[in-house]
Design a protein around this motif. Structure first.
Motif, PDB file in Angstrom:
ATOM      1  N   ALA A 166       0.834  -1.213   0.000  1.00  0.00           N
ATOM      2  CA  ALA A 166       0.000   0.000   0.000  1.00  0.00           C
ATOM      3  C   ALA A 166       0.864   1.256   0.000  1.00  0.00           C
ATOM      4  CB  ALA A 166      -0.924  -0.018   1.221  1.00  0.00           C
ATOM      5  N   ASP A 167       1.963   1.244   0.756  1.00  0.00           N
ATOM      6  CA  ASP A 167       2.847   2.411   0.790  1.00  0.00           C
ATOM      7  C   ASP A 167       3.517   2.640  -0.551  1.00  0.00           C
ATOM      8  OD1 ASP A 167       2.262   2.965   3.399  1.00  0.00           O
ATOM      9  OD2 ASP A 167       3.973   1.871   4.223  1.00  0.00           O
ATOM     10  N   VAL A 168       3.902   1.548  -1.218  1.00  0.00           N
ATOM     11  CA  VAL A 168       4.536   1.687  -2.536  1.00  0.00           C
ATOM     12  C   VAL A 168       3.577   2.329  -3.522  1.00  0.00           C
ATOM     13  CG1 VAL A 168       5.440   0.409  -4.521  1.00  0.00           C
ATOM     14  CG2 VAL A 168       6.171  -0.204  -2.211  1.00  0.00           C
ATOM     15  N   VAL A 169       2.320   1.818  -3.538  1.00  0.00           N
ATOM     16  CA  VAL A 169       1.323   2.380  -4.456  1.00  0.00           C
ATOM     17  C   VAL A 169       1.025   3.819  -4.087  1.00  0.00           C
ATOM     18  CG1 VAL A 169      -1.042   2.163  -5.314  1.00  0.00           C
ATOM     19  CG2 VAL A 169       0.333   0.113  -4.932  1.00  0.00           C
ATOM     20  N   ARG A 170       0.949   4.103  -2.796  1.00  0.00           N
ATOM     21  CA  ARG A 170       0.663   5.467  -2.344  1.00  0.00           C
ATOM     22  C   ARG A 170       1.778   6.425  -2.748  1.00  0.00           C
ATOM     23  NH1 ARG A 170       0.420   4.396   2.702  1.00  0.00           N
ATOM     24  NH2 ARG A 170      -1.706   3.596   2.603  1.00  0.00           N
ATOM     25  N   GLY A 171       2.996   5.911  -2.820  1.00  0.00           N
ATOM     26  CA  GLY A 171       4.124   6.748  -3.196  1.00  0.00           C
ATOM     27  C   GLY A 171       4.187   7.058  -4.678  1.00  0.00           C
ATOM     28  N   TRP A 172       3.485   6.297  -5.499  1.00  0.00           N
ATOM     29  CA  TRP A 172       3.462   6.598  -6.928  1.00  0.00           C
ATOM     30  C   TRP A 172       2.625   7.861  -7.188  1.00  0.00           C
ATOM     31  CZ3 TRP A 172       2.001   0.982  -8.706  1.00  0.00           C
ATOM     32  CH2 TRP A 172       3.124   0.161  -8.598  1.00  0.00           C
ATOM     33  N   ASP A 173       3.035   8.639  -8.172  1.00  0.00           N
ATOM     34  CA  ASP A 173       2.196   9.765  -8.552  1.00  0.00           C
ATOM     35  C   ASP A 173       1.043   9.261  -9.410  1.00  0.00           C
ATOM     36  OD1 ASP A 173       2.931  10.268 -11.605  1.00  0.00           O
ATOM     37  OD2 ASP A 173       4.788   9.812 -10.534  1.00  0.00           O
ATOM     38  N   ALA A 174       0.016  10.074  -9.536  1.00  0.00           N
ATOM     39  CA  ALA A 174      -1.209   9.649 -10.228  1.00  0.00           C
ATOM     40  C   ALA A 174      -0.926   9.235 -11.664  1.00  0.00           C
ATOM     41  CB  ALA A 174      -2.238  10.777 -10.178  1.00  0.00           C
ATOM     42  N   LYS A 175      -0.042   9.975 -12.339  1.00  0.00           N
ATOM     43  CA  LYS A 175       0.253   9.669 -13.736  1.00  0.00           C
ATOM     44  C   LYS A 175       0.936   8.309 -13.865  1.00  0.00           C
ATOM     45  CE  LYS A 175       2.561  11.509 -17.839  1.00  0.00           C
ATOM     46  NZ  LYS A 175       3.393  12.612 -18.369  1.00  0.00           N
ATOM     47  N   THR A 176       1.852   8.013 -12.942  1.00  0.00           N
ATOM     48  CA  THR A 176       2.587   6.745 -12.997  1.00  0.00           C
ATOM     49  C   THR A 176       1.645   5.559 -12.845  1.00  0.00           C
ATOM     50  OG1 THR A 176       4.597   7.751 -12.116  1.00  0.00           O
ATOM     51  CG2 THR A 176       4.396   5.371 -11.909  1.00  0.00           C
ATOM     52  N   ILE A 177       0.799   5.590 -11.800  1.00  0.00           N
ATOM     53  CA  ILE A 177      -0.091   4.458 -11.575  1.00  0.00           C
ATOM     54  C   ILE A 177      -1.113   4.323 -12.695  1.00  0.00           C
ATOM     55  CG2 ILE A 177      -1.743   5.747 -10.149  1.00  0.00           C
ATOM     56  CD1 ILE A 177      -2.077   3.199  -8.484  1.00  0.00           C
ATOM     57  N   THR A 178      -1.562   5.467 -13.239  1.00  0.00           N
ATOM     58  CA  THR A 178      -2.515   5.415 -14.353  1.00  0.00           C
ATOM     59  C   THR A 178      -1.889   4.753 -15.564  1.00  0.00           C
ATOM     60  OG1 THR A 178      -3.618   7.412 -13.567  1.00  0.00           O
ATOM     61  CG2 THR A 178      -3.954   6.800 -15.873  1.00  0.00           C
ATOM     62  N   ASN A 179      -0.668   5.174 -15.895  1.00  0.00           N
ATOM     63  CA  ASN A 179       0.010   4.594 -17.061  1.00  0.00           C
ATOM     64  C   ASN A 179       0.281   3.113 -16.876  1.00  0.00           C
ATOM     65  OD1 ASN A 179       0.018   7.045 -18.338  1.00  0.00           O
ATOM     66  ND2 ASN A 179       2.080   7.623 -17.661  1.00  0.00           N
ATOM     67  N   ARG A 180       0.695   2.702 -15.669  1.00  0.00           N
ATOM     68  CA  ARG A 180       1.030   1.300 -15.434  1.00  0.00           C
ATOM     69  C   ARG A 180      -0.210   0.408 -15.547  1.00  0.00           C
ATOM     70  NH1 ARG A 180       5.603   1.413 -10.565  1.00  0.00           N
ATOM     71  NH2 ARG A 180       7.171   2.538 -11.802  1.00  0.00           N
ATOM     72  N   ILE A 181      -1.309   0.859 -14.971  1.00  0.00           N
ATOM     73  CA  ILE A 181      -2.526   0.053 -15.046  1.00  0.00           C
ATOM     74  C   ILE A 181      -3.065   0.030 -16.473  1.00  0.00           C
ATOM     75  CG2 ILE A 181      -4.911  -0.138 -14.249  1.00  0.00           C
ATOM     76  CD1 ILE A 181      -4.028   0.986 -11.580  1.00  0.00           C
ATOM     77  N   GLU A 182      -3.010   1.190 -17.136  1.00  0.00           N
ATOM     78  CA  GLU A 182      -3.528   1.244 -18.506  1.00  0.00           C
ATOM     79  C   GLU A 182      -2.705   0.358 -19.442  1.00  0.00           C
ATOM     80  OE1 GLU A 182      -5.185   4.540 -21.701  1.00  0.00           O
ATOM     81  OE2 GLU A 182      -3.674   5.136 -20.221  1.00  0.00           O
ATOM     82  N   LEU A 183      -1.388   0.328 -19.245  1.00  0.00           N
ATOM     83  CA  LEU A 183      -0.555  -0.533 -20.078  1.00  0.00           C
ATOM     84  C   LEU A 183      -0.834  -2.003 -19.810  1.00  0.00           C
ATOM     85  CD1 LEU A 183       2.929   1.261 -20.020  1.00  0.00           C
ATOM     86  CD2 LEU A 183       1.331   1.063 -21.928  1.00  0.00           C
ATOM     87  N   THR A 184      -1.256  -2.313 -18.592  1.00  0.00           N
ATOM     88  CA  THR A 184      -1.512  -3.707 -18.226  1.00  0.00           C
ATOM     89  C   THR A 184      -2.842  -4.205 -18.770  1.00  0.00           C
ATOM     90  OG1 THR A 184      -0.210  -3.436 -16.205  1.00  0.00           O
ATOM     91  CG2 THR A 184      -1.703  -5.325 -16.304  1.00  0.00           C
TER      92      THR A 184
END
Length: 420
Positions: free
Chosen positions: A370-388
């Motif tokens: 949870a801390d790792v995901v929380r540390g990601w910025d919104a753009k990073t997590i959006t791009n990673r999930i969208e690419l997946t």
């Protein structure tokens, strides 16, 4: 062998695939729009063209609706901050907490872990992998490459103290007299004492021959001053020849000296095994040796010699050593495969290790995720999930367009031909 794809190239490939499928979905939507517009310019529409127009109209609606839904997951559609859009970037902290909780409760649940480990049969799989010669050879190379560095990283003083302490403890617990008696009995049983005696006598004879002139010189110095040197030399040579004859006679098994040696060995074995006073004398001597500082230094040197030997053998290993280690690894792998008891024991140890290490820390592992995901910025997590999952979501858009067109065609038929 083809090298593994790097992380950067894998990301680039996923981005290219996502763009391609977005173009597919957009092209299909534009096709529906073009068809719908084109139908408006047809003056006389028969049943078929009317059906096509209705289908394309519904396809546009379905495609746009799914485009909105897919886009709303990752960002605001067309940049307009519509409520309940950009769901992933706006809820990334909650997503991280949910992922961490899910892994904690489902993946690291003790019952689930045990069930998965039992099904996995890790020992059997590892055994099958190790039994292959190329894998066993690879592991042996890693072991040989790592061993010198590992040995050098050890604390020599601590190892010496440990070796000395363990050796002294074992010596104190060892009953020396019976132990020596048993060894000598084995030697006597196989007549090995004859070889030892013969070698010892041979060393003595060779020493006499090698130091012949030194012996003669000593005899001349010890002689009286008034005795001529020539006489001293003859006396010394006679003594030396007599000694050599005696030594040669000792190597004769029928000689009296040889028979006395055999009897002396037998008497020594008897005293070592039966005489309490003789045993006590040996134990006393053993204790004095153990307590002597020179004995501690000698025992400590065992590690130094062993360390140097290990390093020299593994830094430039011979083919024999490599093949021996590889054969041992492959043999162990085969045993893991064909020995159900060993396989079960290893699986049990692995299961206990996982339960002791992973399960007690499952809450911390979930919090870490949870801390790792929380540390990601919104753009990073959006791009990673969208690419997946983005490619699959573009299929949703494509299917929405096609299903919308099909539903539109069905509604047109029902409203035209079935309803009054």
């Amino acid at each position: 062998m083809t090298p593994p794809t790097s992380y950067a190239s894998d990301i680039a490939m996923k981005e290219m695939q996502l763009r391609r499928y977005k173009r597919y979905a957009l092209s299909l939507l534009l096709l529906m729009a073009a068809t719908f517009i084109g139908m408006h310019y047809v003056p006389e529409k028969g049943p078929i063209l009317s059906l096509i127009m209705s289908a394309s109209e519904a396809g546009i609606v379905g495609g746009l609706a799914d485009w909105f839904a897919v886009t709303a997951l990752f960002r605001h559609p067309m940049g307009i901050p519509i409520p309940h859009t950009a769901l992933i970037p706006n809820n990334k902290d909650r997503i991280g907490n949910s992922i961490g909780t899910f892994i904690e409760q489902h993946f690291l649940n003790p019952e689930e872990v045990v069930t998965r480990l039992n099904k996995a049969n890790i020992a059997g799989r590892v055994g099958a992998w190790l039994s292959k010669p190329e894998n066993a050879d690879l592991i042996s190379q890693y072991i040989l490459a790592a061993t010198p560095h590992m040995v050098r990283s050890l604390n020599d003083d601590e190892i010496r103290q440990t070796v000395t302490r363990v050796a002294k403890t074992e010596l104190q617990n060892l009953k020396v007299a019976p132990f020596l008696g048993d060894i000598l009995s084995v030697l006597l049983k196989h007549e090995q004492q004859k070889d030892l005696f013969s070698k010892a006598v041979g060393y003595v004879r060779q020493a006499l021959v090698d130091h012949r002139y030194r012996i003669i010189e000593i005899v001349e110095k010890k002689s009286y001053w008034w005795v001529p040197a020539s006489v001293d030399k003859k006396v010394a040579e006679a003594i030396l020849e007599g000694a050599l004859e005696f030594v040669d006679d000792l190597q004769n098994e029928d000689s009296e000296a040889y028979q006395k040696f055999d009897q002396a060995v037998a008497d020594l074995i008897y005293k070592l095994q039966t005489s309490d006073s003789f045993k006590a004398q040996i134990e006393t001597f053993k204790e004095k040796v153990i307590e002597d500082e020179s004995a501690s230094l000698l025992l400590g040197q065992i590690w130094d010699r062993l360390r140097d030997h290990i390093i020299s053998q593994t830094e430039m290993p011979s083919d024999t050593l490599r093949s021996t280690i590889a054969s041992g690894i492959a043999g162990f792998g085969q045993k893991m495969q064909h020995d159900p008891e060993l396989e079960a024991r290893i699986n049990e140890r692995l299961e206990a290790l996982v339960l002791q290490v992973a399960v007690p820390w499952r809450r911390q592992i979930g919090a870490f995720i949870a801390d790792v995901v929380r540390g990601w910025d919104a753009k990073t997590i959006t791009n990673r999930i969208e690419l997946t999952v983005g490619r699959d979501l573009q299929y949703v858009r494509i299917n929405g367009t096609l299903v919308g067109a099909l539903v539109g065609a069905i509604v047109h038929c029902v409203s035209t031909y079935l309803l009054p």
